[in-house]
Design an enzyme around this catalytic site. Structure first.
Site, PDB file in Angstrom:
ATOM      1  NE  ARG A  17     -71.063  19.906  14.646  1.00 52.29           N
ATOM      2  CZ  ARG A  17     -71.215  21.221  14.443  1.00 52.29           C
ATOM      3  NH1 ARG A  17     -70.904  21.737  13.266  1.00 52.29           N
ATOM      4  NH2 ARG A  17     -71.672  22.005  15.395  1.00 52.29           N
ATOM      5  CG  ASP A  65     -73.887  19.398  28.065  1.00 52.01           C
ATOM      6  OD1 ASP A  65     -73.215  20.362  27.657  1.00 52.01           O
ATOM      7  OD2 ASP A  65     -75.090  19.487  28.370  1.00 52.01           O
ATOM      8  CB  SER A 144     -64.311  33.174  15.935  1.00 57.98           C
ATOM      9  OG  SER A 144     -64.733  33.798  14.731  1.00 57.98           O
ATOM     10  CE1 TYR A 157     -69.259  30.826  17.342  1.00 51.74           C
ATOM     11  CE2 TYR A 157     -68.398  32.733  16.180  1.00 51.74           C
ATOM     12  CZ  TYR A 157     -68.336  31.383  16.476  1.00 51.74           C
ATOM     13  OH  TYR A 157     -67.345  30.607  15.919  1.00 51.74           O
ATOM     14  CB  VAL A 158     -69.245  38.613  18.811  1.00 51.22           C
ATOM     15  CG1 VAL A 158     -68.156  39.646  19.112  1.00 51.22           C
ATOM     16  CG2 VAL A 158     -69.378  38.409  17.306  1.00 51.22           C
ATOM     17  CB  ALA A 159     -70.485  38.142  24.032  1.00 48.55           C
ATOM     18  CB  ALA A 160     -69.057  33.056  23.528  1.00 48.07           C
ATOM     19  CE  LYS A 161     -66.099  30.490  19.146  1.00 44.60           C
ATOM     20  NZ  LYS A 161     -65.416  29.230  19.524  1.00 44.60           N
TER      21      LYS A 161
END
Length: 250
Positions: A17, A65, A144, A157-161
């Protein structure tokens, strides 16, 4: 027109997707033999595979996964057994569990970190040995712009990106001597099924601060992936390219 990726073997995570689907379609159109992962939407993955295969492309979807080491190992072993090598890895799979930090549960934090950052680590590690023995490879990570700017309500999300951006630079330095190039793309506001959930007011607030005054199409992200995966980008490594309509230049 010459296909830039003819004969290349590509693995794309989260390909059923949004941006991932666009990357699958673009790399297949450029001649790559594509192996893409899905986690939950088997019906959509099978439909994409059937459509592209009927049109002459080589696309295979595999359930995986990416937050689980054994699942990732099985995926990469399958690809190598099928094709003999891996030329391109696109770490695209991601998820959100938005919440203000004071309300964010540990589960919401871990779910996002495990998929968006740990998954990039596991998949990259799993292809390293194959690419090192080939003395050639491309790893392309999808981050991102919020990994550069931050965003309220998305600390997980920000920490990961942001982690993906730093990981890209470190891995590029580690693997450059083996001619393995590692780069990152940081999309801005992109029209996907995730952004369709935004209200018109939320959508307009995004568009108002984008210099080009429009959202990106998934194809426009996929085109940059195809460029980095091709021989046209053989002297680019360790870079993060913001595909954001100019949003982060201020």
């Amino acid at each position: 027109m010459e296909k830039r990726l003819t004969g290349k073997i590509a693995v794309i995570t989260g390909g059923s997707r949004g941006i991932g689907e666009a990357i699958v379609r673009k790399l297949a159109a450029e001649g790559a033999r594509v192996f893409a992962t899905f986690n939950s939407n088997a019906e959509k993955a099978q439909a994409i595979e059937q459509e592209l295969t009927n049109n002459g492309a080589s696309v295979k979807f595999v359930s995986a996964d990416i937050s689980q080491e054994e699942s990732v190992k099985q995926l990469m072993d399958f690809v190598v057994n099928e094709s003999g090598r891996i030329d391109i890895l696109v770490n695209n799979a991601g998820m959100t569990r938005d919440n203000l930090l004071m309300r964010m549960s540990l589960q919401e934090w871990e779910d996002v970190i495990n998929t968006n950052l740990k998954g990039v680590f596991l998949c990259s590690k799993a292809v390293c040995r194959t690419m090192m023995s080939q003395r050639r490879g491309k790893i392309i990570n999808i981050s991102s712009i919020v990994g550069m700017t931050g965003n309220a309500g998305q600390s997980n999300y920000v920490a990961a990106k942001a982690g993906v951006i730093g990981f890209t630079k470190s891995l590029a330095k580690e693997l450059s001597s083996r001619n393995i190039l590692v780069n990152c793309i940081a999309p801005g506001y992109v029209e996907t099924d995730m952004t369709e959930k935004l209200s018109e007011q939320q959508r307009q607030s995004f568009l108002d601060i984008i210099p080009l005054k429009r959202a990106a199409k998934s194809d426009e992200i996929a085109s940059v992936v195809a460029f980095l995966a091709s021989d046209d980008a053989n002297y680019i490594t360790g870079q993060t390219i913001a595909v954001d309509g100019g949003l982060t230049m201020y």
